[in-house]
Write a protein that holds these residues in place. Structure first.
Motif, PDB file in Angstrom:
ATOM      1  N   SER A 187      29.033  49.046  31.953  1.00  0.00           N
ATOM      2  CA  SER A 187      28.904  49.666  33.177  1.00  0.00           C
ATOM      3  C   SER A 187      27.629  48.689  34.235  1.00  0.00           C
ATOM      4  N   GLN A 188      28.097  47.957  35.082  1.00  0.00           N
ATOM      5  CA  GLN A 188      27.381  47.103  35.595  1.00  0.00           C
ATOM      6  C   GLN A 188      27.639  47.299  37.106  1.00  0.00           C
ATOM      7  N   ILE A 189      26.541  46.678  37.811  1.00  0.00           N
ATOM      8  CA  ILE A 189      26.452  46.532  39.228  1.00  0.00           C
ATOM      9  C   ILE A 189      25.814  45.203  39.453  1.00  0.00           C
ATOM     10  N   GLY A 190      26.394  44.372  40.252  1.00  0.00           N
ATOM     11  CA  GLY A 190      25.800  42.957  40.418  1.00  0.00           C
ATOM     12  C   GLY A 190      25.707  42.473  41.889  1.00  0.00           C
ATOM     13  N   VAL A 191      24.779  41.770  42.266  1.00  0.00           N
ATOM     14  CA  VAL A 191      24.970  41.056  43.493  1.00  0.00           C
ATOM     15  C   VAL A 191      24.362  39.947  43.549  1.00  0.00           C
ATOM     16  N   THR A 192      25.106  38.832  44.392  1.00  0.00           N
ATOM     17  CA  THR A 192      24.644  37.424  44.458  1.00  0.00           C
ATOM     18  C   THR A 192      24.445  37.373  45.908  1.00  0.00           C
ATOM     19  N   VAL A 193      23.389  36.311  46.159  1.00  0.00           N
ATOM     20  CA  VAL A 193      22.978  35.998  47.714  1.00  0.00           C
ATOM     21  C   VAL A 193      23.070  34.326  47.672  1.00  0.00           C
ATOM     22  N   SER A 194      23.621  33.786  48.651  1.00  0.00           N
ATOM     23  CA  SER A 194      23.985  32.302  48.523  1.00  0.00           C
ATOM     24  C   SER A 194      23.950  31.835  50.134  1.00  0.00           C
ATOM     25  N   PRO A 195      23.414  30.969  50.603  1.00  0.00           N
ATOM     26  CA  PRO A 195      23.437  30.134  51.778  1.00  0.00           C
ATOM     27  C   PRO A 195      24.818  29.618  52.200  1.00  0.00           C
ATOM     28  N   VAL A 196      25.362  29.886  53.309  1.00  0.00           N
ATOM     29  CA  VAL A 196      26.759  29.194  53.641  1.00  0.00           C
ATOM     30  C   VAL A 196      26.590  28.507  54.920  1.00  0.00           C
ATOM     31  N   LYS A 197      27.575  27.865  55.319  1.00  0.00           N
ATOM     32  CA  LYS A 197      27.737  27.348  56.837  1.00  0.00           C
ATOM     33  C   LYS A 197      28.360  28.330  57.866  1.00  0.00           C
ATOM     34  N   ILE A 198      29.305  28.942  57.303  1.00  0.00           N
ATOM     35  CA  ILE A 198      30.046  29.837  58.095  1.00  0.00           C
ATOM     36  C   ILE A 198      29.033  30.949  58.645  1.00  0.00           C
ATOM     37  N   ALA A 199      29.693  31.541  59.942  1.00  0.00           N
ATOM     38  CA  ALA A 199      28.659  32.520  60.461  1.00  0.00           C
ATOM     39  C   ALA A 199      29.298  34.014  60.251  1.00  0.00           C
ATOM     40  N   SER A 200      30.631  34.107  59.729  1.00  0.00           N
ATOM     41  CA  SER A 200      31.176  35.439  59.762  1.00  0.00           C
ATOM     42  C   SER A 200      32.167  35.487  58.755  1.00  0.00           C
ATOM     43  N   LEU A 201      32.663  36.653  58.318  1.00  0.00           N
ATOM     44  CA  LEU A 201      33.874  36.826  57.097  1.00  0.00           C
ATOM     45  C   LEU A 201      35.304  36.393  57.977  1.00  0.00           C
ATOM     46  N   ALA A 202      35.312  36.681  59.346  1.00  0.00           N
ATOM     47  CA  ALA A 202      36.606  36.548  59.898  1.00  0.00           C
ATOM     48  C   ALA A 202      36.956  34.848  60.048  1.00  0.00           C
ATOM     49  N   GLU A 203      35.968  33.927  60.061  1.00  0.00           N
ATOM     50  CA  GLU A 203      36.404  32.543  60.037  1.00  0.00           C
ATOM     51  C   GLU A 203      37.228  32.163  58.971  1.00  0.00           C
ATOM     52  N   PHE A 204      37.266  33.119  57.710  1.00  0.00           N
ATOM     53  CA  PHE A 204      38.080  32.363  56.623  1.00  0.00           C
ATOM     54  C   PHE A 204      39.331  33.538  56.434  1.00  0.00           C
ATOM     55  N   GLY A 205      39.232  34.679  57.310  1.00  0.00           N
ATOM     56  CA  GLY A 205      40.512  35.446  57.167  1.00  0.00           C
ATOM     57  C   GLY A 205      40.125  36.871  57.098  1.00  0.00           C
ATOM     58  N   SER A 206      41.368  37.675  57.703  1.00  0.00           N
ATOM     59  CA  SER A 206      41.089  39.037  57.725  1.00  0.00           C
ATOM     60  C   SER A 206      40.781  39.827  56.586  1.00  0.00           C
ATOM     61  N   VAL A 207      40.606  41.054  56.459  1.00  0.00           N
ATOM     62  CA  VAL A 207      40.363  41.661  55.166  1.00  0.00           C
ATOM     63  C   VAL A 207      41.839  41.891  54.447  1.00  0.00           C
ATOM     64  N   HIS A 208      42.723  42.037  55.095  1.00  0.00           N
ATOM     65  CA  HIS A 208      43.979  41.908  54.363  1.00  0.00           C
ATOM     66  C   HIS A 208      44.472  40.618  53.943  1.00  0.00           C
ATOM     67  N   GLU A 209      44.396  39.716  54.641  1.00  0.00           N
ATOM     68  CA  GLU A 209      44.733  38.287  54.304  1.00  0.00           C
ATOM     69  C   GLU A 209      43.963  37.905  52.756  1.00  0.00           C
ATOM     70  N   ILE A 210      42.615  38.034  52.852  1.00  0.00           N
ATOM     71  CA  ILE A 210      41.763  37.847  51.653  1.00  0.00           C
ATOM     72  C   ILE A 210      41.920  38.626  50.523  1.00  0.00           C
ATOM     73  N   GLY A 211      42.408  40.148  50.867  1.00  0.00           N
ATOM     74  CA  GLY A 211      42.889  40.990  49.938  1.00  0.00           C
ATOM     75  C   GLY A 211      44.110  40.665  49.200  1.00  0.00           C
ATOM     76  N   GLU A 212      45.084  40.112  49.853  1.00  0.00           N
ATOM     77  CA  GLU A 212      46.523  39.798  49.468  1.00  0.00           C
ATOM     78  C   GLU A 212      46.033  38.636  48.181  1.00  0.00           C
ATOM     79  N   LYS A 213      45.329  37.608  48.597  1.00  0.00           N
ATOM     80  CA  LYS A 213      45.267  36.467  47.716  1.00  0.00           C
ATOM     81  C   LYS A 213      44.318  36.849  46.826  1.00  0.00           C
ATOM     82  N   LEU A 214      43.476  37.730  46.762  1.00  0.00           N
ATOM     83  CA  LEU A 214      42.589  38.429  45.605  1.00  0.00           C
ATOM     84  C   LEU A 214      43.344  38.863  44.604  1.00  0.00           C
ATOM     85  N   LEU A 215      44.438  39.648  45.138  1.00  0.00           N
ATOM     86  CA  LEU A 215      45.316  40.273  43.951  1.00  0.00           C
ATOM     87  C   LEU A 215      46.053  39.312  43.335  1.00  0.00           C
ATOM     88  N   ARG A 216      46.626  38.568  44.141  1.00  0.00           N
ATOM     89  CA  ARG A 216      47.340  37.234  43.351  1.00  0.00           C
ATOM     90  C   ARG A 216      46.747  36.404  42.379  1.00  0.00           C
TER      91      ARG A 216
END
Length: 240
Positions: free
Chosen positions: A107-136
């Motif tokens: 039973s664990q809860i983890g958080v990571t924090v990292s600098p990136v160059k993109i400004a938003s999640l939308a720059e690499f896909g919608s929640v559904h697009e990323i979700g489908e790839k995650l499950l695959r």
């Protein structure tokens, strides 16, 4: 494979950060790499659980949220999250925060924090697009049983104080190492990537007692409450 603590693979977390930080990488390729990394790093404006769970889990979650939570704040990395009273903060290379139950090492809860160059999640896909790839990506792992990935919920939420957009996922895995429910919550704010991960280890259905099943559902319900408390950025701390 990287060093593994629960669902969170430190090498995969680094891969996610690298993919988001590579401004020259084509957008579609970034989406694919992000999904693969999220799968290893094993999520909704507090999405509704499956109907069969709803009444029982809602009651348990409210009790846990009111009586048994402590608020963790990180003024350096700018995030906050609630966690169960009595859990321990564990030092782990590559993890910004790792919380473990003293009663159950899985039973664990983890958080990571990292600098990136993109400004938003939308720059690499919608929640559904990323979700489908995650499950695959999860289904493609050698340890995942055929048909062993089930999406329970996906969605977006807005941080209560930060107004940051979060992508949240919850899914169930049946693997050669055991079964688990995984919750991921991801946000990008001020060019910083935040990933929160939690998991519920489950007994096999043919050996689990009704008491064990109830305990697992209550734990998953409490994690959904915890996902809702996860917020990022300076405003998340100023609001406390």
């Amino acid at each position: 494979a990287g060093e593994d603590w629960g669902c969170l693979s430190l090498d995969d977390s680094h891969q996610l950060t690298t993919s988001l930080d590579a401004s020259a990488t084509p957008t579609m390729r970034r989406r694919d790499v992000v999904s693969l990394a999220l799968a290893g790093f094993t999520a909704m404006s507090m999405p509704m659980p499956p109907a069969a769970f709803a009444a029982e889990e809602a009651q348990a979650a409210v009790a846990v949220a009111v009586d048994d939570m402590t608020l963790f704040t990180d003024k350096k990395n700018l995030f906050r999250i609630a966690y169960p009273v009595g859990w321990q903060v564990v030092n782990k290379s590559g993890a910004t925060l790792l919380l473990c139950s003293p009663a159950d090492k899985y039973s664990q809860i983890g958080v990571t924090v990292s600098p990136v160059k993109i400004a938003s999640l939308a720059e690499f896909g919608s929640v559904h697009e990323i979700g489908e790839k995650l499950l695959r990506a999860e289904a493609a792992k050698d340890s995942t049983m055929p048909g062993g990935v089930t999406l329970l919920s996906e969605g977006t939420r807005t941080g209560s104080a930060s107004a940051a957009k979060f992508y949240d996922y919850e899914y169930r895995l049946v693997t050669t190492h055991g079964n688990k429910t995984v919750l991921n919550s991801v946000a990008v704010l001020d060019n910083v990537l935040y990933i929160m991960n939690a998991q519920v280890r489950e007994k096999a259905e043919d050996v689990a007692t009704p008491e064990q099943v109830a305990a697992e559902r209550a734990q998953a319900a409490s994690y959904r409450i915890i996902v809702g408390t996860f917020d990022v950025g300076r405003n998340s701390l100023d609001a406390i």
